[in-house]
Design an enzyme around this catalytic site. Structure first.
Site, PDB file in Angstrom:
ATOM      1  N   CYS A   1       0.852  -1.098  -0.112  1.00 21.06           N
ATOM      2  CA  CYS A   1      -0.143   0.309  -0.218  1.00 21.06           C
ATOM      3  C   CYS A   1       1.081   1.110   0.074  1.00 21.06           C
ATOM      4  O   CYS A   1       0.212   2.591  -0.541  1.00 21.06           O
ATOM      5  CB  CYS A   1      -0.804  -0.163   1.545  1.00 21.06           C
ATOM      6  SG  CYS A   1      -2.594   1.053   1.382  1.00 21.06           S
TER       7      CYS A   1
ATOM      8  N   CYS B   1      -6.011  -2.515   7.675  1.00 18.62           N
ATOM      9  CA  CYS B   1      -7.370  -0.923   7.904  1.00 18.62           C
ATOM     10  C   CYS B   1      -8.886  -1.767   7.220  1.00 18.62           C
ATOM     11  O   CYS B   1      -9.673  -1.407   7.235  1.00 18.62           O
ATOM     12  CB  CYS B   1      -6.767  -0.275   7.179  1.00 18.62           C
ATOM     13  SG  CYS B   1      -6.674   0.177   5.116  1.00 18.62           S
TER      14      CYS B   1
END
Length: 375
Positions: A104, A201
């Site tokens: 990410c 997340c």
């Protein structure tokens, strides 16, 4: 500072760390611009029924308003799903255990921060990561943060030089306790006492349920397979290789009279090899897709160590170059549960020299017989 040199973009999550960064940089004379990425909506991110924006966006907006700073919301949900969530699912479908935070940072968050920095006329980018930066011979290196419990250098090894040279990590020289104390001293007592998320997340529950939800034909594509021992003898059935990871002990749903661990996963045969803790240990590891700040420096380092998972202690090692993208690692300390898909990050003392992804380990012993390791 020149006008553009004074403008700095901060990735704002609305939490303790990025909030502290905004205040610190403001005090240092920077013109702070905040951007909050809306990446993935899950129910726990919305405190009130009918709430249009998730909590982190609302908290970041409230902080920006209180500090009087420019703030933007980047709605990148579709791209996040296409890039990061797709990678996460694909890795499990290949029999590997993904490292979504590692992917990410370079592929998504920092790249988007660069785009927004250019769009808003900011020369610099800052985040709340607990790590530091060091410049040596024209290269910028990531260095571990001063708080060993919060150090995040492990996740950032893929960041390219062009991004690193625009970045600031203001919290690298602080502990989490010091950051909380600092935030409270600036009048944000309630936020300073807040909790923080330690999980992935976009996962609101067990990752296996996430796989089933977002890959509904997973059981048809994979289906049940066999648990086997190290000799290939069948021990019982499992639910499908994607639901397991190397080193796993709990949740195997098979009783063999003693604790058993996942040793290897073979996606081609849909088998999951089980064994005892001793069988998880190894002397060698194959690493692929290697990225180094300076490959010659990495290969010649005499004080090299490697982390094979977040929060694990670096293990002293030697390395040998197999080809342009593969390294063979020889551990000089105990190593266990080598997990394909996870990151192997190389350090000289506290400085990150590079990293790669742990590969499938077939043929490692043969490679060890022919490779010349660094001294």
């Amino acid at each position: 500072m020149a006008e553009k040199e004074k403008r700095i973009l901060v990735g704002m999550s609305g939490g303790i760390d990025s909030s502290s960064v905004c205040i610190m940089l403001q005090e240092q004379g920077y013109e702070v611009v905040g951007v909050t990425m809306r990446t993935w909506d899950i129910p726990s991110h919305f405190s009130v029924p009918g709430q249009e924006q998730p909590d982190d966006v609302l908290e970041a907006q409230a902080l920006a308003a209180r500090l009087g700073i420019e703030h933007h919301v980047a709605d990148v949900r579709k791209e996040f799903k296409d890039v990061i969530v797709r990678y996460f699912i694909d890795e499990y479908m290949r029999g590997r255990t993904p490292n979504p935070c590692v992917m990410c940072n370079p592929l998504f968050k920092e790249r988007i921060l660069c785009e927004w920095a250019d769009r808003t006329g900011c020369a610099w980018i800052a985040t709340g990561h607990y790590c530091r930066l060091e410049d040596i011979n024209g290269n910028r290196y990531i260095v571990t943060g001063d708080d060993p419990a919060k150090d995040q250098s492990y996740f950032l090894w893929k960041l390219p030089q062009e991004i690193l040279k625009r970045m600031l990590f203001p919290l690298g020289g602080m502990t989490k306790a010091e950051v909380r104390q600092y935030l409270a001293s600036k009048g944000f007592e309630a936020k300073a006492k807040g909790g923080e998320s330690m999980e992935i997340c976009f996962i609101d529950k067990d990752y296996r349920e996430f796989l089933k939800e977002h890959c509904p034909d997973i059981d048809e594509r994979i289906g049940p397979g066999w648990f086997v021992d190290s000799k290939g003898l069948k021990l019982g059935q499992h639910k499908g290789f994607a639901y397991y990871t190397v080193g796993q002990r709990k949740g195997l749903e098979i009783a063999l009279g003693k604790p058993m661990y996942v040793l290897k996963i073979n996606p081609n045969k849909n088998t999951v090899m089980l064994g005892d803790a001793k069988q998880l240990k190894t002397e060698y590891m194959l690493v692929e897709d290697v990225n180094a700040v300076d490959m010659d420096e990495l290969l010649s380092c005499r004080n090299l160590s490697v982390r094979i998972r977040y929060r694990s202690r670096p293990i002293p090692c030697r390395i040998a170059r197999v080809d342009d993208s593969h390294l063979l690692v020889k551990f000089l300390g105990e190593a266990s549960a080598i997990t394909p898909g996870q990151s192997a990050v190389f350090y000289e003392n506290n400085r990150v020299l590079g990293g790669g992804f742990i590969a499938f380990q077939q043929g490692v012993k043969k490679l060890a017989e022919i490779c010349q390791f660094s001294m």
